[in-house]
Design a protein around this motif. Structure first.
Motif, PDB file in Angstrom:
ATOM      1  N   GLY A 139     137.285 136.505 -13.625  1.00 15.84           N
ATOM      2  CA  GLY A 139     137.131 136.290 -15.057  1.00 15.84           C
ATOM      3  C   GLY A 139     138.418 135.887 -15.744  1.00 15.84           C
ATOM      4  N   THR A 140     139.556 136.268 -15.169  1.00 17.44           N
ATOM      5  CA  THR A 140     140.854 135.953 -15.771  1.00 17.44           C
ATOM      6  C   THR A 140     141.390 134.608 -15.310  1.00 17.44           C
ATOM      7  OG1 THR A 140     141.363 138.320 -15.869  1.00 17.44           O
ATOM      8  CG2 THR A 140     143.211 136.782 -16.088  1.00 17.44           C
ATOM      9  N   HIS A 141     141.283 134.344 -14.020  1.00 18.68           N
ATOM     10  CA  HIS A 141     141.916 133.152 -13.448  1.00 18.68           C
ATOM     11  C   HIS A 141     140.929 132.034 -13.115  1.00 18.68           C
ATOM     12  CE1 HIS A 141     145.512 135.629 -13.159  1.00 18.68           C
ATOM     13  NE2 HIS A 141     144.829 136.535 -12.475  1.00 18.68           N
ATOM     14  N   GLY A 142     139.652 132.341 -13.033  1.00 20.29           N
ATOM     15  CA  GLY A 142     138.668 131.316 -12.706  1.00 20.29           C
ATOM     16  C   GLY A 142     138.646 130.921 -11.242  1.00 20.29           C
ATOM     17  N   ARG A 143     139.373 131.642 -10.410  1.00 24.51           N
ATOM     18  CA  ARG A 143     139.452 131.329  -8.987  1.00 24.51           C
ATOM     19  C   ARG A 143     139.331 132.612  -8.171  1.00 24.51           C
ATOM     20  NH1 ARG A 143     141.502 126.530  -7.410  1.00 24.51           N
ATOM     21  NH2 ARG A 143     142.390 127.439  -5.515  1.00 24.51           N
ATOM     22  N   LEU A 144     138.889 132.469  -6.928  1.00 21.72           N
ATOM     23  CA  LEU A 144     138.877 133.589  -6.000  1.00 21.72           C
ATOM     24  C   LEU A 144     140.290 133.806  -5.483  1.00 21.72           C
ATOM     25  CD1 LEU A 144     135.699 132.632  -3.912  1.00 21.72           C
ATOM     26  CD2 LEU A 144     135.815 134.146  -5.900  1.00 21.72           C
ATOM     27  N   SER A 145     140.751 135.040  -5.513  1.00 24.72           N
ATOM     28  CA  SER A 145     142.108 135.327  -5.055  1.00 24.72           C
ATOM     29  C   SER A 145     142.171 135.333  -3.534  1.00 24.72           C
ATOM     30  CB  SER A 145     142.571 136.679  -5.596  1.00 24.72           C
ATOM     31  OG  SER A 145     141.832 137.736  -4.994  1.00 24.72           O
ATOM     32  N   ALA A 146     143.382 135.149  -3.008  1.00 24.13           N
ATOM     33  CA  ALA A 146     143.562 135.128  -1.552  1.00 24.13           C
ATOM     34  C   ALA A 146     143.183 136.468  -0.936  1.00 24.13           C
ATOM     35  CB  ALA A 146     145.010 134.777  -1.217  1.00 24.13           C
ATOM     36  N   GLU A 147     143.554 137.567  -1.603  1.00 25.54           N
ATOM     37  CA  GLU A 147     143.237 138.894  -1.066  1.00 25.54           C
ATOM     38  C   GLU A 147     141.730 139.130  -1.041  1.00 25.54           C
ATOM     39  OE1 GLU A 147     145.268 138.267  -3.540  1.00 25.54           O
ATOM     40  OE2 GLU A 147     147.269 138.694  -2.714  1.00 25.54           O
ATOM     41  N   ALA A 187     130.737 130.533  -9.766  1.00 22.46           N
ATOM     42  CA  ALA A 187     131.627 130.382 -10.914  1.00 22.46           C
ATOM     43  C   ALA A 187     133.045 129.978 -10.539  1.00 22.46           C
ATOM     44  CB  ALA A 187     131.663 131.691 -11.707  1.00 22.46           C
ATOM     45  N   ALA A 188     133.477 130.262  -9.331  1.00 25.35           N
ATOM     46  CA  ALA A 188     134.875 130.024  -8.963  1.00 25.35           C
ATOM     47  C   ALA A 188     135.151 128.545  -8.725  1.00 25.35           C
ATOM     48  CB  ALA A 188     135.226 130.820  -7.709  1.00 25.35           C
ATOM     49  N   GLU A 189     136.323 128.105  -9.160  1.00 24.47           N
ATOM     50  CA  GLU A 189     136.735 126.719  -8.919  1.00 24.47           C
ATOM     51  C   GLU A 189     136.853 126.430  -7.430  1.00 24.47           C
ATOM     52  OE1 GLU A 189     140.383 126.105 -10.931  1.00 24.47           O
ATOM     53  OE2 GLU A 189     139.578 126.478 -12.952  1.00 24.47           O
ATOM     54  N   ASN A 190     137.268 127.426  -6.677  1.00 24.65           N
ATOM     55  CA  ASN A 190     137.462 127.240  -5.234  1.00 24.65           C
ATOM     56  C   ASN A 190     136.333 127.866  -4.420  1.00 24.65           C
ATOM     57  OD1 ASN A 190     138.216 129.815  -6.013  1.00 24.65           O
ATOM     58  ND2 ASN A 190     139.873 129.993  -4.521  1.00 24.65           N
ATOM     59  N   GLY A 191     135.147 127.988  -5.023  1.00 22.39           N
ATOM     60  CA  GLY A 191     134.027 128.588  -4.308  1.00 22.39           C
ATOM     61  C   GLY A 191     133.612 127.795  -3.083  1.00 22.39           C
ATOM     62  N   GLU A 192     133.476 126.484  -3.224  1.00 23.04           N
ATOM     63  CA  GLU A 192     133.087 125.645  -2.087  1.00 23.04           C
ATOM     64  C   GLU A 192     134.181 125.632  -1.016  1.00 23.04           C
ATOM     65  OE1 GLU A 192     130.363 124.238  -1.378  1.00 23.04           O
ATOM     66  OE2 GLU A 192     129.196 124.173  -3.242  1.00 23.04           O
ATOM     67  N   GLU A 193     135.423 125.617  -1.458  1.00 22.71           N
ATOM     68  CA  GLU A 193     136.540 125.653  -0.505  1.00 22.71           C
ATOM     69  C   GLU A 193     136.515 126.945   0.304  1.00 22.71           C
ATOM     70  OE1 GLU A 193     141.419 126.032  -0.766  1.00 22.71           O
ATOM     71  OE2 GLU A 193     140.290 125.173  -2.452  1.00 22.71           O
ATOM     72  N   PHE A 194     136.200 128.048  -0.359  1.00 20.45           N
ATOM     73  CA  PHE A 194     136.116 129.329   0.338  1.00 20.45           C
ATOM     74  C   PHE A 194     134.994 129.320   1.373  1.00 20.45           C
ATOM     75  CE2 PHE A 194     133.750 133.425   0.268  1.00 20.45           C
ATOM     76  CZ  PHE A 194     134.606 134.138   1.090  1.00 20.45           C
ATOM     77  N   SER A 247     133.820 126.799   2.959  1.00 25.28           N
ATOM     78  CA  SER A 247     134.245 125.971   4.091  1.00 25.28           C
ATOM     79  C   SER A 247     135.121 126.779   5.040  1.00 25.28           C
ATOM     80  CB  SER A 247     135.008 124.748   3.586  1.00 25.28           C
ATOM     81  OG  SER A 247     134.180 123.927   2.790  1.00 25.28           O
ATOM     82  N   ARG A 248     135.974 127.608   4.476  1.00 25.44           N
ATOM     83  CA  ARG A 248     136.795 128.481   5.316  1.00 25.44           C
ATOM     84  C   ARG A 248     135.926 129.482   6.073  1.00 25.44           C
ATOM     85  NH1 ARG A 248     140.893 133.260   3.125  1.00 25.44           N
ATOM     86  NH2 ARG A 248     141.100 134.292   5.166  1.00 25.44           N
ATOM     87  N   VAL A 249     134.912 130.016   5.411  1.00 22.78           N
ATOM     88  CA  VAL A 249     133.997 130.958   6.062  1.00 22.78           C
ATOM     89  C   VAL A 249     133.325 130.304   7.266  1.00 22.78           C
ATOM     90  CG1 VAL A 249     131.818 132.210   5.772  1.00 22.78           C
ATOM     91  CG2 VAL A 249     133.586 132.349   4.009  1.00 22.78           C
ATOM     92  N   LEU A 250     132.903 129.054   7.112  1.00 28.71           N
ATOM     93  CA  LEU A 250     132.249 128.347   8.210  1.00 28.71           C
ATOM     94  C   LEU A 250     133.186 128.194   9.400  1.00 28.71           C
ATOM     95  CD1 LEU A 250     129.900 126.717   9.384  1.00 28.71           C
ATOM     96  CD2 LEU A 250     130.790 124.713   8.183  1.00 28.71           C
ATOM     97  N   VAL A 251     134.434 127.853   9.133  1.00 29.14           N
ATOM     98  CA  VAL A 251     135.400 127.638  10.212  1.00 29.14           C
ATOM     99  C   VAL A 251     135.722 128.951  10.926  1.00 29.14           C
ATOM    100  CG1 VAL A 251     137.780 126.961  10.717  1.00 29.14           C
ATOM    101  CG2 VAL A 251     136.402 125.593   9.146  1.00 29.14           C
ATOM    102  N   GLU A 252     135.921 130.027  10.168  1.00 21.15           N
ATOM    103  CA  GLU A 252     136.408 131.272  10.762  1.00 21.15           C
ATOM    104  C   GLU A 252     135.306 132.176  11.292  1.00 21.15           C
ATOM    105  OE1 GLU A 252     139.387 133.407   8.631  1.00 21.15           O
ATOM    106  OE2 GLU A 252     140.254 131.601   7.727  1.00 21.15           O
ATOM    107  N   THR A 253     134.082 132.026  10.810  1.00 21.89           N
ATOM    108  CA  THR A 253     133.010 132.924  11.241  1.00 21.89           C
ATOM    109  C   THR A 253     131.821 132.201  11.860  1.00 21.89           C
ATOM    110  OG1 THR A 253     131.772 132.921   9.147  1.00 21.89           O
ATOM    111  CG2 THR A 253     133.638 134.444   9.324  1.00 21.89           C
ATOM    112  N   GLY A 254     131.689 130.890  11.631  1.00 17.69           N
ATOM    113  CA  GLY A 254     130.515 130.171  12.107  1.00 17.69           C
ATOM    114  C   GLY A 254     129.306 130.333  11.209  1.00 17.69           C
ATOM    115  N   LEU A 255     129.446 131.020  10.083  1.00 19.40           N
ATOM    116  CA  LEU A 255     128.339 131.222   9.148  1.00 19.40           C
ATOM    117  C   LEU A 255     128.415 130.188   8.035  1.00 19.40           C
ATOM    118  CD1 LEU A 255     128.463 135.118   8.717  1.00 19.40           C
ATOM    119  CD2 LEU A 255     127.117 133.794  10.349  1.00 19.40           C
ATOM    120  N   GLU A 256     127.307 129.525   7.769  1.00 23.94           N
ATOM    121  CA  GLU A 256     127.253 128.553   6.685  1.00 23.94           C
ATOM    122  C   GLU A 256     126.371 129.110   5.579  1.00 23.94           C
ATOM    123  OE1 GLU A 256     126.263 124.634   7.839  1.00 23.94           O
ATOM    124  OE2 GLU A 256     126.528 123.798   5.829  1.00 23.94           O
TER     125      GLU A 256
END
Length: 467
Positions: free
Chosen positions: A173-181, A215-222, A224-233
């Motif tokens: 809600g503050t930054h509009g992005r998912l944090s790395a942590e 809602a996150a600006e980097n939601g789709e990017e996240f 994509s990372r999930v697909l690479v690291e876990t195989g889940l789409e």
């Protein structure tokens, strides 16, 4: 090169003579030379399989149990196998192959499996009650997985489950992005889910993400990372779909006497509300009776971040409630009252969220949370008010020390109570039913209903029965 055992098993015939069978068994028991290690299916791929997948690929059963042969070219459950060419042990052989969810092939393929494991399944075969279905819900606050088998009409038995608080929407809600942590926490939880899915033969699955990724600006990017690291789409579902799934998951909690219901799902980043009107001809799918729905862009995480969740005074609680009331005022829905302005007897609320299950656990004074006692519990209007007042009287340490709340929810529960209070003011009701279920159950119910596993008088064809 010896071809993998999994591709030879369908070719076993019953016409072999006894002497030839004994000779084959002696050859199998004979020790092999250390210089020529036995080949296995796992050596034919460039990436290692999990233990469960490797055993399934090689046709290995449980230790100490006599393995049954698959006669007549049939799979483990007696289903005809699809003929397939032998897997060659070359570097060019694909290590993994995607398993489509069956609902949305493009968005929700799910974990990738070895081609050998997939050969044991007949893609065009009819579903039967021993099939497994899986549903994963990645929300703003939690990551949840259910694997289940259909049982009686409209019901299923949970085979495996997983739930972890990941707070993916923390700071959104503050930054509009998912944090790395937050993304790291979610990925670790999804790796556990991927391992559980890889260890079972899932007929159909659907994997969804909700408000945080919407809602996150980097939601789709996240994702994509999930697909690479876990195989889940995962697929990002819209708010209307989320509301309908919540209704589908709670359909069995709506009594036959009910004629109107308001069902709400208080999430971490959004809250879905569905108004349901049931006539004489009740559909087997409760979502077909939705007349109005809305999705409020507020949840326990976002509301507590704006107003503070640890130290909540009555004034702060009222400010949170009024903020949600202002959002509900823009929802165009007729009032559900009788001629006297009171709620009708055949109307009630259904709440599916951590907020209402927490209230139920505190009301029952449980030494530890027990879903069996909470799911389906009825609370009167006075009991809900008393529990909200009780939680508001506790400080943060008192809420964190309650076994039904704990430190993970202690700063969120009062924000959820404020959302609940705004809903109760908009739709007064004499009683509320508690649902410890939600999107995962809705996903499973819809997939099983689509496959027709609960149709009456269904008989398995003689050629497709278990031997």
């Amino acid at each position: 090169m010896t071809e993998p055992r999994a591709s030879r098993r369908p070719e076993i015939e019953d016409a072999e003579g006894p002497a030839r069978k004994r000779k084959r068994r002696r050859r199998k028991r004979a020790p092999q030379s250390p210089s020529t290690p036995p080949e296995s299916v796992s050596s034919a791929v460039s990436q290692p399989l999990s233990a469960g997948a490797a055993n399934a690929s090689a046709g290995v059963g449980k230790p100490g149990r006599k393995r049954r042969r698959n006669r007549g070219g049939r799979g483990p459950q007696g289903r005809p196998l699809t003929p397939a060419a032998p897997v060659q042990a070359t570097k060019s052989t694909p290590a993994i192959a995607p398993v489509a969810s069956g609902h949305n092939t493009h968005h929700a393929q799910g974990p990738r499996r070895s081609a050998t494991v997939e050969r044991f399944r007949s893609p065009g075969s009819e579903p039967w009650p021993d099939d497994l279905y899986a549903a994963l819900d990645l929300g703003t606050n939690n990551c949840r997985l259910l694997i289940a088998q259909p049982t009686r009409p409209g019901q299923f038995r949970v085979v495996d489950a997983f739930s972890r608080i990941v707070r993916l929407g923390e700071g959104l809600g503050t930054h509009g992005r998912l944090s790395a942590e937050a993304m790291d926490r979610a990925v670790e939880a999804l790796k556990v889910c991927a391992a559980k899915l890889a260890g079972r033969d899932i007929r159909r699955m659907r994997l969804i993400a909700t408000e945080a990724c919407r809602a996150a600006e980097n939601g789709e990017e996240f994702l994509s990372r999930v697909l690479v690291e876990t195989g889940l789409e995962l697929e990002i579902i819209n708010r209307e779909t989320e509301a309908r799934l919540a209704v589908s998951g709670c359909s069995s909690l709506v009594g036959r006497e009910a004629r109107s219901v308001v069902l709400f799902d208080i999430g971490g980043g959004s809250s879905e509300i569905a108004v349901i009107s049931i006539g004489e001809n009740r559909s087997s799918r409760l979502a077909n009776h939705i007349t109005h729905w809305t999705s409020l862009p507020v949840g326990v995480v976002t509301l507590s971040e704006r107003h503070g969740g640890q130290h909540v005074t009555p004034e702060i609680f009222e400010a949170m409630t009024q903020e949600v009331e202002a959002m509900l005022a823009r929802f165009d829905c007729p009032p559900l009252t009788d001629n006297t302005g009171r709620p009708p007897e055949n109307f009630h609320l259904i709440g599916t969220s951590g907020t209402v299950t927490t209230l139920a656990g505190v009301h029952l004074d449980l030494p530890r949370y027990d879903r069996r006692r909470v799911d389906g519990l009825w609370l009167s209007d006075d009991e809900v008010s008393a529990m909200q007042a009780k939680l508001l009287s506790w400080d943060y340490a008192g809420r964190a020390g309650n076994p039904c709340i704990g430190p993970d929810r202690a700063d969120l529960v009062l924000a959820g109570c404020a959302i609940l209070e705004a809903i109760r003011r908009r739709w007064p009701s004499n009683r509320m039913r508690v649902a410890d279920r939600g999107l995962r159950e809705g996903l499973l119910t819809d997939m099983m209903a689509d496959d027709g596993v609960w149709r009456r008088n269904r008989r398995r064809p003689s050629h497709d029965r278990e031997r």
